[in-house]
Design a protein around this motif. Structure first.
Motif, PDB file in Angstrom:
ATOM      1  N   ASP A 257      42.086  37.281  43.697  1.00  0.00           N
ATOM      2  CA  ASP A 257      43.123  37.867  45.485  1.00  0.00           C
ATOM      3  C   ASP A 257      42.029  38.793  46.317  1.00  0.00           C
ATOM      4  O   ASP A 257      42.632  38.718  47.135  1.00  0.00           O
ATOM      5  CB  ASP A 257      44.908  38.418  44.632  1.00  0.00           C
ATOM      6  CG  ASP A 257      45.243  37.889  44.090  1.00  0.00           C
ATOM      7  OD1 ASP A 257      45.615  36.606  44.570  1.00  0.00           O
ATOM      8  OD2 ASP A 257      46.417  38.406  43.823  1.00  0.00           O
ATOM      9  N   GLU A 258      41.441  39.629  45.001  1.00  0.00           N
ATOM     10  CA  GLU A 258      39.890  40.498  46.004  1.00  0.00           C
ATOM     11  C   GLU A 258      39.654  39.753  47.017  1.00  0.00           C
ATOM     12  O   GLU A 258      38.884  40.496  48.089  1.00  0.00           O
ATOM     13  CB  GLU A 258      39.257  41.060  45.274  1.00  0.00           C
ATOM     14  CG  GLU A 258      40.444  42.278  44.186  1.00  0.00           C
ATOM     15  CD  GLU A 258      40.252  41.402  42.848  1.00  0.00           C
ATOM     16  OE1 GLU A 258      41.132  42.291  42.352  1.00  0.00           O
ATOM     17  OE2 GLU A 258      41.133  40.652  42.660  1.00  0.00           O
ATOM     18  N   PHE A 259      39.311  38.730  47.093  1.00  0.00           N
ATOM     19  CA  PHE A 259      38.454  38.228  47.893  1.00  0.00           C
ATOM     20  C   PHE A 259      39.049  36.913  49.236  1.00  0.00           C
ATOM     21  O   PHE A 259      39.336  37.451  50.034  1.00  0.00           O
ATOM     22  CB  PHE A 259      37.701  36.180  46.885  1.00  0.00           C
ATOM     23  CG  PHE A 259      37.039  35.107  47.776  1.00  0.00           C
ATOM     24  CD1 PHE A 259      35.770  35.728  48.241  1.00  0.00           C
ATOM     25  CD2 PHE A 259      37.783  34.380  48.645  1.00  0.00           C
ATOM     26  CE1 PHE A 259      34.803  34.722  49.499  1.00  0.00           C
ATOM     27  CE2 PHE A 259      37.535  33.885  49.767  1.00  0.00           C
ATOM     28  CZ  PHE A 259      35.820  33.894  49.939  1.00  0.00           C
ATOM     29  N   LEU A 260      40.567  36.687  48.695  1.00  0.00           N
ATOM     30  CA  LEU A 260      41.248  36.044  49.777  1.00  0.00           C
ATOM     31  C   LEU A 260      41.594  37.384  50.794  1.00  0.00           C
ATOM     32  O   LEU A 260      41.297  37.653  52.234  1.00  0.00           O
ATOM     33  CB  LEU A 260      42.847  35.159  48.828  1.00  0.00           C
ATOM     34  CG  LEU A 260      42.468  33.814  48.759  1.00  0.00           C
ATOM     35  CD1 LEU A 260      43.590  33.933  48.326  1.00  0.00           C
ATOM     36  CD2 LEU A 260      41.929  33.138  49.486  1.00  0.00           C
TER      37      LEU A 260
ATOM     38  N   THR B 299      27.386  37.185  36.916  1.00  0.00           N
ATOM     39  CA  THR B 299      28.315  37.314  37.551  1.00  0.00           C
ATOM     40  C   THR B 299      28.383  37.243  39.153  1.00  0.00           C
ATOM     41  O   THR B 299      29.854  36.822  39.607  1.00  0.00           O
ATOM     42  CB  THR B 299      28.706  38.738  37.324  1.00  0.00           C
ATOM     43  OG1 THR B 299      27.010  39.403  38.077  1.00  0.00           O
ATOM     44  CG2 THR B 299      28.063  39.354  36.204  1.00  0.00           C
ATOM     45  N   VAL B 300      28.066  37.378  40.015  1.00  0.00           N
ATOM     46  CA  VAL B 300      27.494  37.768  40.816  1.00  0.00           C
ATOM     47  C   VAL B 300      27.806  36.397  41.484  1.00  0.00           C
ATOM     48  O   VAL B 300      28.306  35.655  42.638  1.00  0.00           O
ATOM     49  CB  VAL B 300      26.673  38.111  42.043  1.00  0.00           C
ATOM     50  CG1 VAL B 300      26.470  38.589  43.492  1.00  0.00           C
ATOM     51  CG2 VAL B 300      26.839  39.835  41.928  1.00  0.00           C
ATOM     52  N   GLU B 301      27.329  35.393  41.246  1.00  0.00           N
ATOM     53  CA  GLU B 301      27.104  34.399  41.375  1.00  0.00           C
ATOM     54  C   GLU B 301      27.965  32.815  40.980  1.00  0.00           C
ATOM     55  O   GLU B 301      28.728  32.621  41.696  1.00  0.00           O
ATOM     56  CB  GLU B 301      25.452  33.439  41.251  1.00  0.00           C
ATOM     57  CG  GLU B 301      24.796  33.876  42.242  1.00  0.00           C
ATOM     58  CD  GLU B 301      24.830  33.063  43.745  1.00  0.00           C
ATOM     59  OE1 GLU B 301      25.750  32.769  43.864  1.00  0.00           O
ATOM     60  OE2 GLU B 301      24.111  33.850  44.699  1.00  0.00           O
ATOM     61  N   PHE B 302      28.340  33.307  39.617  1.00  0.00           N
ATOM     62  CA  PHE B 302      29.092  32.349  38.657  1.00  0.00           C
ATOM     63  C   PHE B 302      30.205  33.067  37.920  1.00  0.00           C
ATOM     64  O   PHE B 302      30.536  32.188  36.573  1.00  0.00           O
ATOM     65  CB  PHE B 302      28.204  31.160  37.764  1.00  0.00           C
ATOM     66  CG  PHE B 302      27.333  30.213  39.225  1.00  0.00           C
ATOM     67  CD1 PHE B 302      28.087  28.989  39.073  1.00  0.00           C
ATOM     68  CD2 PHE B 302      26.244  30.477  39.462  1.00  0.00           C
ATOM     69  CE1 PHE B 302      27.241  27.994  40.232  1.00  0.00           C
ATOM     70  CE2 PHE B 302      25.500  29.804  40.368  1.00  0.00           C
ATOM     71  CZ  PHE B 302      26.113  28.715  40.911  1.00  0.00           C
ATOM     72  N   GLY B 303      30.668  34.146  37.905  1.00  0.00           N
ATOM     73  CA  GLY B 303      31.798  34.710  37.366  1.00  0.00           C
ATOM     74  C   GLY B 303      33.056  34.334  37.667  1.00  0.00           C
ATOM     75  O   GLY B 303      33.569  33.532  38.594  1.00  0.00           O
ATOM     76  N   LEU B 304      34.085  34.336  36.439  1.00  0.00           N
ATOM     77  CA  LEU B 304      35.004  34.137  36.429  1.00  0.00           C
ATOM     78  C   LEU B 304      36.070  35.892  35.697  1.00  0.00           C
ATOM     79  O   LEU B 304      35.340  35.873  35.650  1.00  0.00           O
ATOM     80  CB  LEU B 304      35.692  33.219  35.110  1.00  0.00           C
ATOM     81  CG  LEU B 304      35.308  32.225  35.551  1.00  0.00           C
ATOM     82  CD1 LEU B 304      35.591  31.051  34.765  1.00  0.00           C
ATOM     83  CD2 LEU B 304      35.284  30.954  36.774  1.00  0.00           C
ATOM     84  N   ILE B 305      37.005  35.272  36.221  1.00  0.00           N
ATOM     85  CA  ILE B 305      37.643  36.678  36.258  1.00  0.00           C
ATOM     86  C   ILE B 305      39.060  36.763  35.670  1.00  0.00           C
ATOM     87  O   ILE B 305      40.034  35.542  36.216  1.00  0.00           O
ATOM     88  CB  ILE B 305      38.033  37.638  37.831  1.00  0.00           C
ATOM     89  CG1 ILE B 305      38.756  39.197  37.392  1.00  0.00           C
ATOM     90  CG2 ILE B 305      38.558  36.900  38.839  1.00  0.00           C
ATOM     91  CD1 ILE B 305      39.002  40.024  37.965  1.00  0.00           C
ATOM     92  N   ARG B 306      39.513  37.709  34.233  1.00  0.00           N
ATOM     93  CA  ARG B 306      41.501  36.849  33.899  1.00  0.00           C
ATOM     94  C   ARG B 306      42.002  37.948  34.585  1.00  0.00           C
ATOM     95  O   ARG B 306      41.719  38.858  34.813  1.00  0.00           O
ATOM     96  CB  ARG B 306      40.695  37.025  32.535  1.00  0.00           C
ATOM     97  CG  ARG B 306      41.658  36.574  31.679  1.00  0.00           C
ATOM     98  CD  ARG B 306      41.731  36.470  30.174  1.00  0.00           C
ATOM     99  NE  ARG B 306      40.978  37.830  29.596  1.00  0.00           N
ATOM    100  CZ  ARG B 306      40.613  37.781  28.629  1.00  0.00           C
ATOM    101  NH1 ARG B 306      41.148  36.719  27.562  1.00  0.00           N
ATOM    102  NH2 ARG B 306      39.747  38.258  27.952  1.00  0.00           N
ATOM    103  N   THR B 307      43.221  37.338  34.828  1.00  0.00           N
ATOM    104  CA  THR B 307      44.299  37.727  35.952  1.00  0.00           C
ATOM    105  C   THR B 307      45.350  37.896  35.185  1.00  0.00           C
ATOM    106  O   THR B 307      45.886  36.021  34.047  1.00  0.00           O
ATOM    107  CB  THR B 307      44.423  37.511  37.469  1.00  0.00           C
ATOM    108  OG1 THR B 307      44.594  35.869  37.003  1.00  0.00           O
ATOM    109  CG2 THR B 307      42.772  37.476  38.151  1.00  0.00           C
TER     110      THR B 307
END
Length: 313
Positions: A77-80, A198-206
């Motif tokens: 959501d932070e990206f959007l 992280t910056v290039e190929f990171g995923l986040i758990r929500t």
């Protein structure tokens, strides 16, 4: 901005420029694309908005529409929110000065135009001072799905929206400061892995499931699908020590993705002094891009289907 970029040769260096010429920079000078442009010592230029062609704008439009149509439900959501706040248009390559009006007000960051990849120390100096160096040029229509060096779409669409987020913005600044120190400790290879995963190929758990935040995924249609949907790659819980030991892929989709729980976790991981960590890791073997190690928090053990047997970086 890939940190494996440090530089090429001095051949063809334009008069008055004292830096090291990367291959992409030399290509632009040789093609006359930067004629009349002042290349500053920090590798920045005034964004040459007058040089964008209708083809450039069409490529931006195609990539924007393609990615935006598939990212909802896949991206954090932070990206959007950042994309919406910036008001980044889909029809034309953005004017960096217009983006900076919003970005500076939100987090004190700004986008600066560069002709391509810059030497590591220059890159870190920019990040440490809340400047994100973005390539000004657009990929060609035949390069929609892959190109080796990051272009304007990757750098601006992929990276800039998250700089609206205060915690991620602080992480990027801390990373730049850490890079300057890592260079003096001969530890750039370890720190580069942290940026990559992280910056290039990171995923986040929500609460809604895994989501993408890495720019290398966000700017790639194929990897946006593969990183979340494919059973092939490993998905492993974030751990700084583990990441700094792990090689990665530059020629294929990633074999492993590391998953953070929050941007706060990511920023907190950069607080300690990395010098003792670098020293301890030198005594340990590096791990392959697809390895699963003892102690890993394994969210998904990859099937390894379709993995290339070429060398990791």
């Amino acid at each position: 901005m890939d940190m494996q970029s440090t530089a090429a040769s001095q051949a063809g260096t334009p008069a008055g420029f004292q830096g090291t010429l990367t291959d992409k920079l030399k290509e632009q000078f040789d093609a006359g694309l930067l004629s009349g442009q002042e290349l500053r010592p920090d590798f920045t230029i005034a964004q040459p908005v007058h040089r964008y062609t209708e083809s450039d704008h069409a490529v931006w439009r195609k990539l924007y529409e393609r990615q935006a149509s598939m990212l909802r439900g896949r991206v954090c959501d932070e990206f959007l929110q950042g994309l919406s706040t910036l008001g980044m248009g889909k029809d034309r390559v953005p004017d960096f000065e217009q983006l900076n009006e919003t970005l500076m007000h939100a987090t004190g960051w700004q986008v600066v135009a560069v002709p391509g990849l810059v030497p590591d120390h220059v890159f870190f100096e920019h990040l440490a001072n809340r400047r994100f160096p973005a390539s000004w040029w657009m990929r060609k229509p035949e390069q929609l799905d892959y190109l080796q060096e990051p272009d304007c779409f990757h750098d601006v669409f992929g990276h800039v929206p998250l700089l609206i987020n205060p915690v991620f913005a602080d992480y990027m600044e801390a990373y730049g400061k850490g890079g300057l120190k890592a260079a003096s400790l001969n530890a750039l290879d370890m720190l580069a892995r942290l940026y990559w995963y992280t910056v290039e190929f990171g995923l986040i758990r929500t609460d809604a499931g895994l989501r993408i935040y890495g720019a290398g995924i966000l700017s790639s249609q194929g990897e946006s699908l593969y990183s979340l949907d494919s059973a092939s790659p490993n998905r492993i819980g974030f751990d700084v020590r583990r990441i700094m030991r792990t090689r990665y892929r530059i020629d294929t989709f990633q074999k492993t993705y590391f998953v953070i729980d929050s941007f706060e976790q990511l920023f907190d991981a950069t607080r300690p002094d990395f010098a003792p960590l670098y020293e301890s890791l030198r005594a340990l073997p590096t791990l392959g891009a697809g390895d699963v190690a003892e102690g890993d928090l394994v969210l998904n053990a990859g099937t390894r289907e379709g993995w290339s047997d070429s060398d990791d970086v």
